[in-house]
Design an enzyme around this catalytic site. Structure first.
Site, PDB file in Angstrom:
ATOM      1  N   GLY A  62       0.839  -1.191   0.000  1.00  0.00           N
ATOM      2  CA  GLY A  62       0.000   0.000   0.000  1.00  0.00           C
ATOM      3  C   GLY A  62       0.875   1.241   0.000  1.00  0.00           C
ATOM      4  O   GLY A  62       2.075   1.170   0.238  1.00  0.00           O
ATOM      5  N   GLY A 111      -0.009  -4.725   0.915  1.00  0.00           N
ATOM      6  CA  GLY A 111      -1.250  -4.443   0.195  1.00  0.00           C
ATOM      7  C   GLY A 111      -1.405  -5.254  -1.075  1.00  0.00           C
ATOM      8  O   GLY A 111      -2.531  -5.516  -1.520  1.00  0.00           O
ATOM      9  N   GLU A 134       5.242  -5.996   7.628  1.00  0.00           N
ATOM     10  CA  GLU A 134       4.761  -4.873   8.430  1.00  0.00           C
ATOM     11  C   GLU A 134       5.390  -4.721   9.809  1.00  0.00           C
ATOM     12  O   GLU A 134       5.491  -3.607  10.322  1.00  0.00           O
ATOM     13  CB  GLU A 134       3.234  -4.947   8.584  1.00  0.00           C
ATOM     14  CG  GLU A 134       2.445  -4.644   7.310  1.00  0.00           C
ATOM     15  CD  GLU A 134       2.311  -5.844   6.390  1.00  0.00           C
ATOM     16  OE1 GLU A 134       2.877  -6.914   6.740  1.00  0.00           O
ATOM     17  OE2 GLU A 134       1.654  -5.736   5.351  1.00  0.00           O
ATOM     18  N   ASP A 142      -1.961  -6.471   7.815  1.00  0.00           N
ATOM     19  CA  ASP A 142      -3.386  -6.151   7.744  1.00  0.00           C
ATOM     20  C   ASP A 142      -3.944  -6.664   6.413  1.00  0.00           C
ATOM     21  O   ASP A 142      -3.528  -7.717   5.948  1.00  0.00           O
ATOM     22  CB  ASP A 142      -3.598  -4.641   7.924  1.00  0.00           C
ATOM     23  CG  ASP A 142      -2.897  -3.822   6.844  1.00  0.00           C
ATOM     24  OD1 ASP A 142      -3.283  -2.645   6.637  1.00  0.00           O
ATOM     25  OD2 ASP A 142      -1.963  -4.344   6.200  1.00  0.00           O
TER      26      ASP A 142
END
Lengths: 372, 640
Positions: A62, A111, A134, A142
């Site tokens: 992301g 992402g 992450e 996530d």
């Protein structure tokens, strides 16, 4: 255009087109994909979606740098909106009424995993490189990772999510992250075959992919050969116990992989480690919708920096200044309390803040649910 | 001809009948729009309260430990994961033979042992260790009753005997070895001829002062130990309960550690073991029968916390009265009643979660010509069957939590209360479980007969609860007896009642207004008095209500509190409605009883939209329910 669209009979091919940033998903790209998937869901002329990336990456993650910029300008809510849109896209993909085939020919991280793992078919190549990095950034895996990582065999999901371990195409296939493996030189032919057949039935899609796919051998030093140790250590109740178990194993046998794993854990943000472990453990017991709602709460707390500012510090050290020497605070795992972690799982106490709202889907065909 | 015309019309309607989805007739004969599955969320209101908070309130403690153990079981093939309709379920394979079920149960224990689940279960001390142990056992019970019993026998009965009947020398020798499963223990109390009447058991033990050994003997067939969990296949050691004869005097029942198998699994000399055979459930537990043929054990093997025998054969005990001695002896066995009561509640949670979720997705009969068929839970009769049971489960959860804390924090002064409370709740909660399982089985129709849908199978697995660790009827008589004794004693002393929850009897008996209004019926005060009577069942009902009210009072979150109030009202009114004692003793008039009944129907309608949120608060992961709680159409589809 950052997302290219091609129509080939009843197939729609979406290509992530931001090769200089390794196809990192910007807010515009996420919005664009959301619109495309939504309209294709209603469009009876569309039977199948193919998702791929231009250049040497599928998607490296992301647009985290943009989010950090928002936070530094005091605007965590804008960053939160990015994640809200992204997780909504993840949910749409997980519950989609048509099959999605993602061609993971290159880097697929963060992402990028979110944009592909919830689809029915995930095709790895010899160029694939998967990771959920992450915890090194002060965030946590996530994009529904608490759902898909927890459903990998044994406690491999904890290993991948906590250490940020990198997996190649063969490993991705072995553990189920990829559903198929196709050599990159056959990808074009494969795409053509799919478009020509334009199948909507996953069994038919599967048989087409099988004509092009193979099962590559794992490297000798692959972490997937270490499942025994991984299950023994990463099944422990707490981060402290996981590290202690790894250290005990390390004493008993000389293995670079063990010391490397311990190092990765010790370099990661202590707060992130505890958040990630609990997220994966809760995710294992929940459906994809609940996972995403919970992850959204967690990411908002992280963005607000209430419990720790590690996200900002991690992005600074790894992405901006690139000194690779983040100063975590709390600096030690023992200093991260249960209360701090509990807070990150609760609703955000802020005017106007709302939980992630996901539509209750009435036509959830069983194959639309992400299978691992 | 009539029939042919009719049939043609029906067929025409099918062929032309198109669908809300707008597929055109040019598609030829396509599958007609099937009855499709819609998830329960679609017919439920958004959750008015935080489900996580309700779960924390109900489970009470060690939430993360419970989730960790659920995780451990889901991720191992030993726990029989099955893919159905896109979801994984972990349920034991009850289609395996008795021998296979016993073996896989031992393998599961080994797995849990390897992953540190049992750390501190015998060597740990203090409140936190005890609560963690109970939490983990509750989770095991949710997966499989056999597994929980096998573990329970080893840790709570064998281990408990060492802890509470033994002294330091026993603790040092046996606790750690047991915790690490170097030895496998069992508990030989019940005999073929004696179960409830422990004091009447016939196994006899004498003392040989020359060799300083006890000699244990089974004098006749009715004295054989029976139903000894773990004995038939695996146990290496047992605690034998036996009459003790010293110098020609019977000193009563005592407990002795005896080895029954060696390290290689061979039965020891002078010991005979047979199998109790196949059972209607719990075939993962190897129940055995044991005969002792003048088995000799060292003097130190007497568990001597209450009484002892000196080397030269003198009987010694600080408690002179044999009744009191027996009472002190038996007190530690309360843990069995506590864990059984708690597991009964979880069993109801599993069945209610499945049955209610199913009833939110299964339809039958339309009430309008072209309308969808009606969801089962939209029928008042279906609501009337399930929602009161749901309310009782909530109520009994709070009483179970009260009992758990009473047990873990027990002091000598509270032993009598603990005995009465544990007896009352063990009986009430286990009976509620069997009733709920039957109702839920019926509410799921044919699907309730499928083993993989769990509810029906649970009937056989949990049936034993009403008779083991104390026959429910005997236990309830003990409760009544305690009530009467307390009543008589208080009257004689001319003092107010205290303890045993009889304090309300100190106030004057309230008069129930003949005209009951809605608000009266739902007020806690009204409800508290109405259940204030004496004896067994009434005692339990009132105790459960009291624990419910206390739990409710401690809640500050408004939506949670309001929901609990609604459920509490349902619990009370259903109790009033079902127990004929209220009418019989004139506490309710016939008119009042009718009002109560009408109010229950109203409550059903009010609770119905929240049924999903209430079962979602049980904290039982999807994987431990069954396919009919989710997309049962997909689970049964051909491609599956």
């Amino acid at each position: 255009m950052k997302v290219l669209v091609e129509e080939k009979s009843s197939v729609r091919i979406f290509t992530l087109n931001r090769p200089k940033q390794l196809n990192a998903l910007s807010f515009a790209m996420v919005s664009g994909l959301l619109k495309l998937f939504t309209s294709c869901a209603e469009d009876s002329s569309v039977k199948l979606i193919i998702l791929k990336g231009r250049g040497r990456a599928f998607c490296a993650g992301g647009d985290v740098a943009a989010v950090v910029r928002d936070i530094s300008q005091g605007n965590w809510r804008l960053g939160a909106e990015y994640f809200r849109k992204e997780y909504t896209l993840n949910y749409l993909m997980a519950t989609y009424n048509k099959p999605q085939v993602s061609l993971l020919d290159g880097i697929v991280m963060g992402g990028g995993a979110g944009a592909s793992m919830h689809g029915r078919f995930r095709v790895a190549t010899e160029n694939s490189l998967f990771a959920m990095p992450e915890t090194a950034l002060g965030l946590f895996p996530d994009v529904g990772a608490s759902y898909f990582l927890s459903r990998l065999p044994g406690f491999f999901g904890e290993y991948v999510g906590l250490t940020g371990a990198r997996l190649d195409g063969a490993e991705m296939l072995a553990c189920g992250i990829a559903t198929h493996f196709v050599r990159s030189e056959r990808l074009t032919l494969f795409e053509e075959a799919l478009c020509k057949a334009s199948p909507s039935d996953p069994l038919v899609i599967s048989s087409i992919i099988n004509e092009f796919s193979e099962v590559p051998n794992l490297k000798e030093k692959s972490s997937y050969h270490k499942l025994n140790i991984i299950n023994k250590c990463f099944s422990r109740r707490t981060i402290e116990e996981i590290i202690a178990a790894l250290e005990r194993e390390g004493v008993q046998r000389k293995d670079d992989w063990i010391s490397f794993s311990i190092q990765s854990l010790k370099k990661a943000s202590p707060t992130s480690l505890k958040l990630s472990l609990r997220s994966i453990r809760e995710g294992r017991l929940q459906g994809i919708g609940k996972c995403l709602v919970r992850e959204f709460r967690m990411v908002c707390h992280v963005l607000r920096g209430e419990v720790s500012k590690d996200f900002t510090e991690g992005c600074r050290a790894i992405l901006l200044d690139k000194d690779k020497n983040p100063k975590w605070e709390p600096s030690k795992i023992e200093l991260v309390s249960d209360e701090m972690i509990d807070r990150c799982f609760s609703k955000v106490k802020d005017d106007g803040w709302e939980d992630l709202q996901l539509p209750v889907r009435s036509d959830l065909a069983s194959y639309a649910i992400a299978k691992l | 001809m009539e029939k042919v015309n009719f049939r043609t019309q029906v067929l025409t309607r099918h062929l032309l009948n198109n669908d809300h989805r707008g597929t055109t007739a040019t598609a030829g004969i396509s599958t007609s729009p099937c009855l499709s599955y819609t998830p329960p969320e679609l017919s439920s209101k958004p959750f008015p309260f935080d489900v996580n908070s309700m779960r924390k309130l109900m489970d009470g403690h060690n939430i993360e430990d419970r989730d960790w153990l659920f995780n451990l079981m889901i991720q191992s093939n030993l726990f029989n994961p099955k893919l159905r309709g896109g979801k994984i379920f972990v349920v034991p394979d009850y289609n395996q033979s008795m021998e296979q079920q016993r073996e896989i149960t031992m393998k599961r224990i080994q797995y849990l042992l390897d992953h540190g689940v049992f750390e501190g279960w015998l060597t740990g001390k203090g409140f936190d260790a005890e609560m963690r142990k109970l939490a983990l056992l509750e989770v095991i019970e949710i997966f499989d009753h056999s597994l929980a019993i096998k573990i329970g026998v080893h840790f709570f009965l064998w281990g408990g005997a060492i802890l509470f009947f033994g002294t330091k020398r026993h603790h040092d020798k046996w606790l750690k070895a047991s915790e690490d499963y170097h030895i496998k223990g069992c508990f030989a109390m019940t005999e073929l001829g004696h179960g409830s009447n422990v004091r009447g058991i016939e196994t006899i033990t004498a003392y040989d002062s020359k060799t300083e050994e006890f000699v244990i003997n089974t004098p006749c067939e009715s004295a054989q130990k029976y139903w000894i969990g773990g004995a038939a296949n695996h146990a290496t050691h047992t605690v034998v309960f036996s009459q003790l004869n010293i110098d020609g005097n019977n000193q009563g029942v005592h407990a002795f550690i005896t080895q029954i198998r060696d390290g290689d699994g061979n039965i020891c000399p002078n010991i005979r073991i047979a199998d109790c055979g196949h059972k209607i459930g719990l075939n993962g537990v190897d129940n055995g029968r044991i005969w002792f043929d003048n088995v000799r054990i060292p003097r130190e093997n007497l568990l001597n916390s209450v009484a002892d025998v000196s080397a030269d054969g003198k009987y010694l005990s600080a408690i002179k009265d044999p009744d009191q001695r027996f009472g002190a002896f038996m007190a530690p066995l309360t843990s069995g009643r506590v864990t059984i009561a708690l597991s009964a509640v979880y069993s109801t949670k599993i069945s209610l979660a499945i049955a209610i979720r199913y009833s939110l997705t299964r339809r039958a009969f339309s009430i309008t010509p072209n309308g969808d068929e009606v969801l089962l839970l939209d029928y008042p009769s279906h609501q009337r069957r399930l929602l009161p049971l749901l309310a009782k489960t909530y109520a009994m959860t709070f009483s179970g939590n009260y009992l758990k804390l009473l047990y873990v924090k027990r002091t000598p002064q509270l032993i009598k209360t603990l005995h009465v409370v544990s007896s009352a709740l063990k009986a009430t909660l286990t009976w509620h479980n069997m009733r709920t399982l039957q109702e839920c089985r019926e509410a799921c129709g044919g699907q309730g007969l499928k083993t993989e849908n769990r509810i029906g199978q649970l009937k056989g697995e949990f049936d034993v609860q009403s008779t083991f660790e104390g026959d429910n009827n005997v236990l309830m008589q003990q409760v009544s007896k305690a009530m009467l004794a307390e009543y008589v004693a208080a009257k004689r002393r001319n003092k107010p009642f205290k303890d045993l929850g009889l304090e309300h009897m100190n106030k004057s008996c309230p008069v129930i207004p003949s005209h009951l209004t809605n608000s009266t019926l739902r007020s806690a005060q009204f409800q508290g008095y109405q259940l204030a009577e004496d004896l067994g069942r009434a005692y339990s009902d009132r105790l459960i209500l009291q624990t419910f009210i206390e739990a409710e009072n401690n809640v500050t979150d408004t939506p949670l509190k309001e929901m609990l109030g609604l459920i509490r009202s349902m619990y009370v009114l259903v109790t009033l409605d079902e127990d004929v004692a209220f009418l019989r003793y004139g506490y309710l008039t016939v008119e009042a009883a009718a009002t109560v009944r009408r109010e229950i129907v109203k409550l059903c309608a009010e609770i119905r939209p929240h049924a999903l949120s209430l079962v979602s608060s049980f904290g039982i992961p999807d994987a431990f329910l069954s396919p009919i709680a989710f997309d049962w159409v997909a689970a049964n589809s051909w491609s599956n």
